[in-house]
Design a protein around this motif. Sequence first.
Motif, PDB file in Angstrom:
ATOM      1  N   TYR A  21       0.852  -1.191   0.000  1.00 13.91           N
ATOM      2  CA  TYR A  21       0.000   0.000   0.000  1.00 13.91           C
ATOM      3  C   TYR A  21       0.882   1.234   0.000  1.00 13.91           C
ATOM      4  CZ  TYR A  21       0.901  -0.138   5.087  1.00 13.91           C
ATOM      5  OH  TYR A  21       1.498  -0.184   6.320  1.00 13.91           O
ATOM      6  N   HIS A  60      -5.928   0.692   4.856  1.00 19.64           N
ATOM      7  CA  HIS A  60      -5.707   0.639   3.415  1.00 19.64           C
ATOM      8  C   HIS A  60      -6.508  -0.506   2.789  1.00 19.64           C
ATOM      9  CE1 HIS A  60      -2.480   3.617   3.469  1.00 19.64           C
ATOM     10  NE2 HIS A  60      -2.053   3.047   4.575  1.00 19.64           N
ATOM     11  N   ARG A  69      -5.667   3.857  -5.578  1.00 22.52           N
ATOM     12  CA  ARG A  69      -4.314   4.147  -5.125  1.00 22.52           C
ATOM     13  C   ARG A  69      -3.875   5.539  -5.592  1.00 22.52           C
ATOM     14  NH1 ARG A  69       0.191   0.104  -3.685  1.00 22.52           N
ATOM     15  NH2 ARG A  69       2.043   1.416  -3.467  1.00 22.52           N
TER      16      ARG A  69
END
Length: 465
Positions: free
Chosen positions: A55, A193, A201
């Motif tokens: 992430y 996340h 993203r």
Amino acid sequence: MTFSRRTFLGTSGAAALISAGAVSGRAQAAAIPEAPTTDTPATQPPLVPTSGPDYQPVVTLNGWTLPWRMNGDWKEFHLVAEPVTRELAPGMVANLWGYNGQSPGPTIEAVEGDKVRIFVTNKLPEHTSIHWHGQLLPNGMDGVGGLTQPHIKTGQTFVYEYQLQKSGTLMYHPHADEMVQMAMGMMGFFVVHPKDPAFRRVDRDFVFLMSAYDIEPGAYVPKVAEMTDFNLWTWNSRVFPGIEPLICAKNDKVRVRFGNLTMTNHPIHMHGYDFKVSCTDGGWVPENAAWPEVTIDCAVGQMRAFDFLADKEGDWAIHCHKSHHTMNAMGHDIRTFIGVDKKAFAKKMKRLAPDYMPMGSAGMADMGEMEMPLPDNTLPMMTGFGQFGPVEMGGMFSVVKVRQGLAANDYKDPGWFNHPEGTVAYEWKGESKNVERAQPPVIDKATTVELQVKKPGPGSQHKNH
């Protein structure tokens, strides 16, 4: 990141509970993860994951992310509730309450589906608890002292265990003696996340929490019973010029997340861009439903996030659009002297106080560039300088600095923007030869319609139709 390590030992012989329960006794305490701490007010680099799902880690303005350890399939964190000293901006500190050496506490980052075990040690002078704002979890882990769990007494360590059921923008704060503990700065960000690393993203992800304090000039402790007349409006318990800029590389996808734990709403406005509201503490806004804004209001207890493409270089202001919230040390009993000639009065006053300066007759902007004597531990009401002079701001104000060619994890302040020639507003010093002056419209009397209005006479009554 500047950390020290410490281990906290309990005082009683009770066993550890696999619930929101007390952990105490030397044998049990030895198994508690160490609690990193820091007292630097600088923004720390993002904590990049080295194992597990990938992430993009967040950057906490003037803050940091809490490290964790893996214990089997549990991700373990340790928060310590304690008195802290927080620098609000150079020249002023406050005695607050927080976690792990700071207010707000460190940001917790994890991934949807993670099993988290969070140890909470209480080093405050009174009991506390932690509510995990926005999390979906068992009732006994919700953190409401007296209702869903016993209070965490001074010296005790409690354990919260649950699995993260959703990703999003969340926070943590006490649910015990809230008026005091939240007013003293006890809060922190909690980012979960998405399990899918590609879901929504971004390249840079910034977070901050909004809080407000009433600290009298020369004082160090907030007035916790204040309800409306706050004089310091903060992002992560910092005020401009102490709030660090948001550094972005040109063409980065950027997300800004914030939460509101003050006593009023805050319309957050960013210059130079429009953005799309992408997330709340309730969850993600579907991409086809995300709406464009340049200002997004954040009410008390809410979280908001917006996304934008950083495609325009510059030093772009970002701030709360309530004008008093971009000021420091606001005096709420200041009289208005705009238009008042104070010359004769000032002459007499200077006989008694030679350093007296008459102010306010033409507004307050002159305060932005004056370095007036102040009581110890007090900030100017409006302050901060840019490359063209005083910025005349304070409180909830910062700058989004977008630059060409920054490396992916480069968050160093690049300095002031070098404006291309001809792109800065300038003083006009001459008449233009080619400007046509606007003329008043010509009224054609031949087509003018005269309206005759008959006023009602004495005794007449209006009827509603």
